[in-house]
Design an enzyme around this catalytic site. Structure first.
Site, PDB file in Angstrom:
ATOM      1  N   ILE A 338      45.288 -18.705  89.561  1.00 27.45           N
ATOM      2  CA  ILE A 338      45.801 -17.900  89.850  1.00 27.45           C
ATOM      3  C   ILE A 338      44.954 -17.957  92.210  1.00 27.45           C
ATOM      4  O   ILE A 338      45.486 -18.026  92.791  1.00 27.45           O
ATOM      5  CB  ILE A 338      45.124 -16.251  90.534  1.00 27.45           C
ATOM      6  CG1 ILE A 338      46.127 -16.087  88.932  1.00 27.45           C
ATOM      7  CG2 ILE A 338      45.221 -15.591  91.660  1.00 27.45           C
ATOM      8  CD1 ILE A 338      45.681 -14.154  88.822  1.00 27.45           C
ATOM      9  N   ASP A 342      49.690 -21.075  94.697  1.00 24.88           N
ATOM     10  CA  ASP A 342      50.172 -20.428  96.045  1.00 24.88           C
ATOM     11  C   ASP A 342      50.853 -18.946  96.203  1.00 24.88           C
ATOM     12  O   ASP A 342      51.913 -18.861  96.860  1.00 24.88           O
ATOM     13  CB  ASP A 342      51.511 -21.445  96.894  1.00 24.88           C
ATOM     14  CG  ASP A 342      50.791 -22.410  97.134  1.00 24.88           C
ATOM     15  OD1 ASP A 342      49.949 -22.609  97.845  1.00 24.88           O
ATOM     16  OD2 ASP A 342      51.626 -23.752  96.609  1.00 24.88           O
ATOM     17  N   SER A 367      53.868 -14.164  96.728  1.00 21.88           N
ATOM     18  CA  SER A 367      54.534 -15.843  96.823  1.00 21.88           C
ATOM     19  C   SER A 367      53.588 -15.768  98.435  1.00 21.88           C
ATOM     20  O   SER A 367      53.792 -15.002  99.914  1.00 21.88           O
ATOM     21  CB  SER A 367      55.580 -15.707  97.052  1.00 21.88           C
ATOM     22  OG  SER A 367      55.782 -16.918  97.723  1.00 21.88           O
ATOM     23  N   ARG A 368      52.369 -16.419  98.390  1.00 22.22           N
ATOM     24  CA  ARG A 368      51.819 -16.771  99.179  1.00 22.22           C
ATOM     25  C   ARG A 368      52.314 -17.444 101.015  1.00 22.22           C
ATOM     26  O   ARG A 368      52.802 -17.551 101.236  1.00 22.22           O
ATOM     27  CB  ARG A 368      50.124 -17.247  99.316  1.00 22.22           C
ATOM     28  CG  ARG A 368      49.270 -16.683  98.932  1.00 22.22           C
ATOM     29  CD  ARG A 368      47.620 -16.588  98.441  1.00 22.22           C
ATOM     30  NE  ARG A 368      48.148 -17.386  97.336  1.00 22.22           N
ATOM     31  CZ  ARG A 368      47.235 -17.132  96.465  1.00 22.22           C
ATOM     32  NH1 ARG A 368      47.368 -15.289  96.275  1.00 22.22           N
ATOM     33  NH2 ARG A 368      47.142 -17.068  95.156  1.00 22.22           N
ATOM     34  N   VAL A 369      53.654 -18.436  99.970  1.00 23.18           N
ATOM     35  CA  VAL A 369      54.186 -19.296 101.032  1.00 23.18           C
ATOM     36  C   VAL A 369      54.839 -17.932 101.736  1.00 23.18           C
ATOM     37  O   VAL A 369      55.607 -18.465 103.174  1.00 23.18           O
ATOM     38  CB  VAL A 369      55.135 -19.839 100.480  1.00 23.18           C
ATOM     39  CG1 VAL A 369      55.589 -21.060 101.614  1.00 23.18           C
ATOM     40  CG2 VAL A 369      54.361 -21.407  99.407  1.00 23.18           C
TER      41      VAL A 369
END
Ligand SMILES: Nc1ncnc2c1ncn2[C@@H]1O[C@H](COP(=O)(O)OP(=O)(O)O)[C@@H](O)[C@H]1O
Ligand SMILES: [Mg+2]
Length: 512
Positions: A338, A342, A367-369
């Protein structure tokens, strides 16, 4: 008589010839002896000049990788079968690290990490071999993740979008549909030029065979490569398989192509490495994993990226899968992954049991993007959708206890139930962008509010059948990633509203 005075020339010729015939690369005839053979590991003495990760070859052709360089002997992990190995046999160092064949010849094939076919087909005809371990591209060569990679699943594309070059973890207990999500993403590339690589680690042969079958039926097998090491293979082979698959992906990436790479799954990869490390008597740490367990996964996933145009603009998108036990995402391997990736798509067994598949737990998935990778049409619908859904999830638990609900709450619950129902999708039934937007926009407009939950999918498929022909231009805009104007949205709204009314009329007639 001049020849008599020419012996000097003869000597020169002899020397020249001797120099020419001598190999210019010095050959290191470093030969050792097998001291002992254990499950997946050999101890070898004698190979004093061997370097870490160097490939060694046993008598009979079996291969291994030098892992532990001791003072008196050497720990070698085997990457081929150890059936014919025994103590006393000779071993030689090959002076290079493990490599894998790369190239178009592998498309539509099933291979192991060293390039041996696993589909009963002919040997792979590839001239080029790349080392399995390669350095990740430097930051300056990387482009931001901005282009979407459509999975064809509404729950993912709208709420946890994946972009080209991103690393998105799929995490969940066993039998929660993890493989199905990755497979849907591979199948959804049928109309794109994205190359798929399905890397199976430590699975049963039947599971891999089923995936291959699905890839064939979905018509994407010719643009896909399956690289597999089963649970019966030596742990060394299981260990190098994802790195080999990554090298293969990088080959296509360097030609400016886009690759989608699935690792199914890294839990088993970590276990193979733990087994090797324990056999090599390395000190165990948390959950008996060795100290460098974080590094083996970070150096693998660091290699997934989107290159900038100066470097050809290719990309490798990674979908690693990790299996949890009893939903414990704070276990060692899941937390490591994790933090490396991303974002994650979390699959919930309770949703799965209720038949709400794909069982994506929207609240625990990120979704870190973020929305940057989404097509503009999704950005317009996703906000309302997420809000409606998260409010609903909060209220649903409470509403079980309340006898009377105010209108607002009732409305939120009504809407939420329909959103949840619409996020359902049958296994491998992926949807193109316009059809997803049609359904999601319709639910945001409230067109489903008057429809019984069980009928949601009837109305949805009615809209899917009738709407696309009426909004051809709009659909093209959505797929091309153009921003829709307010007028466009109004046009879509009026088409969808009309169709919903038509459907209501016709279903009222048929029920009479
Ligand atoms: N969207 C879906 N709709 C219906 N069944 C599904 C769906 N996704 C998965 N399944 C079924 O659930 C089971 C487990 O799926 P699988 O992808 O193998 O899970 P995992 O990889 O997490 O073990 C399979 O039998 C599969 O057919
Ligand atoms: Mg699976």
């Amino acid at each position: 008589m001049s020849a008599v005075f020419e012996p000097a020339l003869g000597i020169k010729q002899i020397i020249t010839r001797a120099l020419r015939d001598t190999p210019s690369v010095p050959y290191r005839a470093d030969v050792g002896v097998v001291v002992s053979i254990g499950s997946g590991i050999a101890r070898v003495s004698g190979l004093a000049g061997v370097r870490a990760e160097e490939l060694v070859e046993f008598e009979g052709g079996a291969l291994g990788i030098a892992l532990d360089l001791g003072v008196h002997d050497l720990g070698v992990m085997l990457i081929s079968d150890d059936a014919h190995l025994s103590a006393g046999q000779s071993v030689k160092a090959l002076g290079r690290i493990a490599d894998t064949p790369v190239g178009d010849a592998l498309l539509g094939r099933v291979v192991d990490a060293t390039g041996r076919p696993r589909d009963g087909g002919a040997a792979i005809d590839a001239q080029t071999r790349w080392p399995v371990e390669r350095a990740a591209p430097p930051i300056m060569a990387r482009a931001p993740v901005q282009t979407p990679l459509q999975t064809g699943l509404k729950a993912v594309d709208a709420l946890v979008p994946v972009g080209r070059g991103q690393r998105e973890l799929i995490v969940g207990d066993r039998q929660t549909g993890k493989t199905a999500i990755a497979l849907a993403a591979l199948l959804n590339q049928a109309d794109t030029s994205v190359i798929g690589i399905y890397c199976a680690i430590g699975q049963r042969g039947t599971s891999v065979a089923r995936v291959i079958d699905d890839l064939k039926q979905g018509g994407v097998f010719d643009q896909t490569i399956v690289m597999s090491a089963s649970g019966e293979d030596p742990p060394g082979l299981q260990f190098i398989t994802p790195y080999a698959a990554m090298s293969l992906a990088e080959y296509f990436r360097d030609q400016g192509r886009d690759v989608l790479l699935v690792f199914d799954d890294l839990t088993r990869h970590a276990r193979a490495y733990r087994e090797l490390s324990l056999l090599l008597r390395r000190p165990p740490g948390r959950e008996a994993f060795p100290g460098d367990i974080f590094y083996i996964h970070s150096r693998l996933l660091e290699r997934a990226t989107h290159l900038c145009d100066d470097h050809g603009g290719g990309s490798v998108t990674a979908l690693p899968i990790v299996e949890t036990q009893a939903q414990d995402i704070s276990a060692y391997i899941p937390t490591n992954l994790i933090s490396i990736t991303d974002g994650q798509i979390y699959l919930s067994p309770s949703l799965f049991q209720k038949g709400l598949m794909p069982a994506v737990d929207v609240g625990r998935s990120v979704s870190r993007v973020g929305g940057k990778t989404q097509l503009p049409a999704y950005r317009a619908v996703a906000g309302d959708l997420r809000l409606a859904y998260s409010q609903f999830e909060e209220l649903e638990t409470f509403s079980r206890f309340a006898t009377r609900l105010d209108e607002q709450t009732q409305q939120t619950i009504t809407r939420g139930r329909r959103v949840r129902e619409l996020l359902r999708q049958d296994r491998l039934k992926t949807l193109p962008v316009p059809k997803q937007i049609i359904a999601l926009h319709a639910v945001n407009l409230g067109l489903f509010d008057e429809v019984e939950v069980v009928d949601t999918h009837h109305l949805e498929s009615y809209l899917h059948r009738r709407a696309p022909e009426r909004i051809e231009k709009l659909a093209a805009k959505m797929s091309a990633g153009e921003t829709l104007s307010d007028e466009d949205w109004r046009e879509l709204e009026s088409v969808l509203t009309d169709l919903a009314a038509e459907w209501h009329d016709s279903s009222a007639e048929s029920s009479q």
